[in-house]
Design a protein around this motif. Structure first.
Motif, PDB file in Angstrom:
ATOM      1  N   UNK A  28       0.841  -1.199   0.000  1.00 18.93           N
ATOM      2  CA  UNK A  28       0.000   0.000   0.000  1.00 18.93           C
ATOM      3  C   UNK A  28       0.877   1.250   0.000  1.00 18.93           C
ATOM      4  N   UNK A  29       0.682   2.106  -0.983  1.00 17.95           N
ATOM      5  CA  UNK A  29       1.337   3.408  -1.041  1.00 17.95           C
ATOM      6  C   UNK A  29       0.288   4.461  -0.723  1.00 17.95           C
ATOM      7  N   UNK A  30       0.616   5.383   0.180  1.00 14.37           N
ATOM      8  CA  UNK A  30      -0.339   6.411   0.581  1.00 14.37           C
ATOM      9  C   UNK A  30       0.286   7.799   0.478  1.00 14.37           C
ATOM     10  N   UNK A  31      -0.327   8.621  -0.407  1.00 11.94           N
ATOM     11  CA  UNK A  31       0.099  10.014  -0.600  1.00 11.94           C
ATOM     12  C   UNK A  31       1.614  10.097  -0.824  1.00 11.94           C
ATOM     13  N   UNK A  32       2.127   9.160  -1.583  1.00  9.47           N
ATOM     14  CA  UNK A  32       3.565   9.072  -1.809  1.00  9.47           C
ATOM     15  C   UNK A  32       4.016  10.153  -2.794  1.00  9.47           C
ATOM     16  N   UNK A  33       5.058  10.884  -2.413  1.00 11.04           N
ATOM     17  CA  UNK A  33       5.603  11.927  -3.275  1.00 11.04           C
ATOM     18  C   UNK A  33       7.125  11.845  -3.259  1.00 11.04           C
ATOM     19  N   UNK A  46      -1.559   7.214  -4.397  1.00  8.05           N
ATOM     20  CA  UNK A  46      -2.237   6.181  -3.608  1.00  8.05           C
ATOM     21  C   UNK A  46      -2.336   4.939  -4.473  1.00  8.05           C
ATOM     22  N   UNK A  47      -1.877   3.822  -3.947  1.00  2.37           N
ATOM     23  CA  UNK A  47      -1.847   2.614  -4.768  1.00  2.37           C
ATOM     24  C   UNK A  47      -1.917   1.386  -3.884  1.00  2.37           C
ATOM     25  N   UNK A  48      -2.806   0.442  -4.213  1.00  2.98           N
ATOM     26  CA  UNK A  48      -2.907  -0.855  -3.550  1.00  2.98           C
ATOM     27  C   UNK A  48      -2.532  -1.941  -4.538  1.00  2.98           C
ATOM     28  N   UNK A  49      -1.563  -2.765  -4.189  1.00  2.37           N
ATOM     29  CA  UNK A  49      -1.172  -3.902  -5.014  1.00  2.37           C
ATOM     30  C   UNK A  49      -1.531  -5.170  -4.250  1.00  2.37           C
ATOM     31  N   UNK A  50      -2.532  -5.927  -4.698  1.00  4.85           N
ATOM     32  CA  UNK A  50      -2.960  -7.119  -3.957  1.00  4.85           C
ATOM     33  C   UNK A  50      -1.856  -8.172  -3.860  1.00  4.85           C
ATOM     34  N   UNK A  82       3.692   7.337   2.763  1.00  6.93           N
ATOM     35  CA  UNK A  82       4.080   6.092   3.436  1.00  6.93           C
ATOM     36  C   UNK A  82       4.010   4.902   2.483  1.00  6.93           C
ATOM     37  N   UNK A  83       4.815   3.885   2.826  1.00  7.89           N
ATOM     38  CA  UNK A  83       4.817   2.603   2.112  1.00  7.89           C
ATOM     39  C   UNK A  83       4.642   1.519   3.162  1.00  7.89           C
ATOM     40  N   UNK A  84       3.590   0.718   3.038  1.00  8.58           N
ATOM     41  CA  UNK A  84       3.413  -0.414   3.951  1.00  8.58           C
ATOM     42  C   UNK A  84       3.323  -1.695   3.141  1.00  8.58           C
ATOM     43  N   UNK A  85       3.870  -2.755   3.715  1.00  5.25           N
ATOM     44  CA  UNK A  85       3.855  -4.067   3.079  1.00  5.25           C
ATOM     45  C   UNK A  85       3.386  -5.078   4.109  1.00  5.25           C
TER      46      UNK A  85
END
Length: 396
Positions: A28-33, A46-50, A82-85
């Motif tokens: 999950x990428x959130x407001x990544x710049x 904003x990006x979700x990769x299943x 943020x980047x969460x895995x």
């Protein structure tokens, strides 16, 4: 940069909100710049990769896709976001602390080690047990079990790429990042490796994120494609969805080719929109209409256009456009590609399959065109009709 109408700038679908990053089991990428001085390479992404999916970031040089991948890998630090895995915040974790491996175009194999030792390298460094069984399993997976004692220089480009894959996969990463991995291969080998990569991903069930500027590569392999432009995601979805129903001129032109014809909307019904196209009424399905204004670009793919003699009844009821003149003919084997000048002066592309049912037309012949309303789409008139049309073969 094109203006985008109704094109989502996040990885979620149009109807779904982004997942809760703290509990999401994928990436999950959130407001990544990411800024490089005054230049913003990635914008509020904003990006979700299943988990377990084959995901492609597709776009031209300089669009931000490689920068995004490098931030996930830990090779670049985000300016913000943020980047969460799998629910774990890895935004500022060191590369070696992330359950992520990267395969580059250059392969980066150790030339002094044989294939076996190249693949075993990560396990030996981390002092893992059962090295032999794991290495042989990986080499069998990439179909190089008989090449174990060869050096990289003795292998073809495609075989070297498979070794690089095996070396990354043996670490069982949560995510495998592929940065233009097939760019150094010739066309025939690249196509066979596309099939191989998808087979391997299906077998191991890991998340693959593939960065490429090659539309065919992305559409052949990926379950989901995100088209990037100027640091934003213009549109995301299944390959067929993006191709058949683009939401911006950039996507329409970058994924294949499109005829874009200006028109004025006459009426809107629940299921169909009627557009005046230079004095000819054409219909577009409401769910393929992506503009709220009274003007728009009528889009139709060249292979969806039928060509016939003047007055001929074509099998595409609904949108018939008379008065065309053939200005160019290119025979390319499987199809013949025509340019047809229309009464308003625009040349439209027509790709006609060479099935033998219809004769070939010659330059100067008068023809008429037709297409089914369900194949057309309508885009916002404020967008640049040439956006995305210039594709560049090098990445950035």
């Amino acid at each position: 940069m094109s203006q985008v109408a109704e094109a989502p700038s996040s990885g979620s679908s149009d109807s779904d909100a982004p997942a809760d990053a703290s509990t999401y089991d994928g990436l999950a990428l959130r407001q990544l710049e990411k800024d490089f001085g005054a230049f913003r390479a990635v914008r509020s992404l904003d990006l979700d990769v299943p988990r377990g999916s084959f995901f492609a970031l597709l776009g031209p040089s300089g669009c931000g896709k490689t920068t995004t991948l490098r931030m996930v890998a830990g090779l670049e630090s985000p300016t913000s976001g943020t980047i969460t895995l799998a629910g774990q915040d890895i935004t500022y974790a060191k590369p070696y602390q992330r359950p992520v491996n990267t395969v580059f175009q250059s392969y980066a194999l150790f030339p002094h080690l044989d294939i076996y030792e190249n693949v075993a390298f990560g396990l030996r460094r981390r002092k893992k047990g059962d090295v032999d069984a794991q290495v042989r399993e990986m080499l069998d997976l990439v179909e190089l079990g008989s090449q174990v004692r060869k050096k990289p220089v003795q292998l073809s480009g495609g075989q070297q790429q498979r070794v690089a894959l095996a070396r990354a996969l043996i670490n069982r990463p949560e995510v495998l990042l592929l940065d233009e991995p097939l760019g150094a291969l010739d066309l025939k080998l690249r196509r066979s490796m596309q099939i191989e990569l998808k087979r391997i991903q299906d077998e191991v069930g890991l998340t693959f994120i593939h960065v490429t500027h090659d539309q065919e590569e992305a559409m052949t392999m990926a379950d989901t494609v995100a088209v990037m432009n100027a640091g934003l995601i213009e549109q995301m979805g299944a390959p067929a969805e993006l191709y058949e129903n683009p939401r911006s001129t950039f996507v329409a032109n970058f994924l294949g080719q499109s005829n874009l014809i200006d028109g004025t909307i006459k009426s809107r019904a629940a299921d169909v929109v009627t557009v005046d196209m230079h004095g000819i009424d054409v219909s577009v399905r409401a769910d393929r209409t992506h503009t709220q204004g009274d003007k728009g670009w009528i889009g139709i793919r060249p292979e969806k256009v039928l060509i016939g003699e003047e007055g001929e009844s074509l099998d595409a009821p609904g949108n018939t456009v008379p008065g065309g003149v053939v200005t160019d003919v290119s025979f390319v084997g499987v199809s013949t590609q025509y340019l047809v000048r229309m009464p308003w002066g625009q040349e439209l592309q027509v790709f006609s399959q060479n099935t033998g049912r219809h004769r070939l037309f010659e330059e100067g012949e008068r023809v008429e065109l037709s297409w089914r309303p369900e194949y057309a789409f309508l885009l916002d008139a404020s967008q640049d009709a040439s956006a995305g049309a210039q594709k560049i073969d090098s990445d950035g």
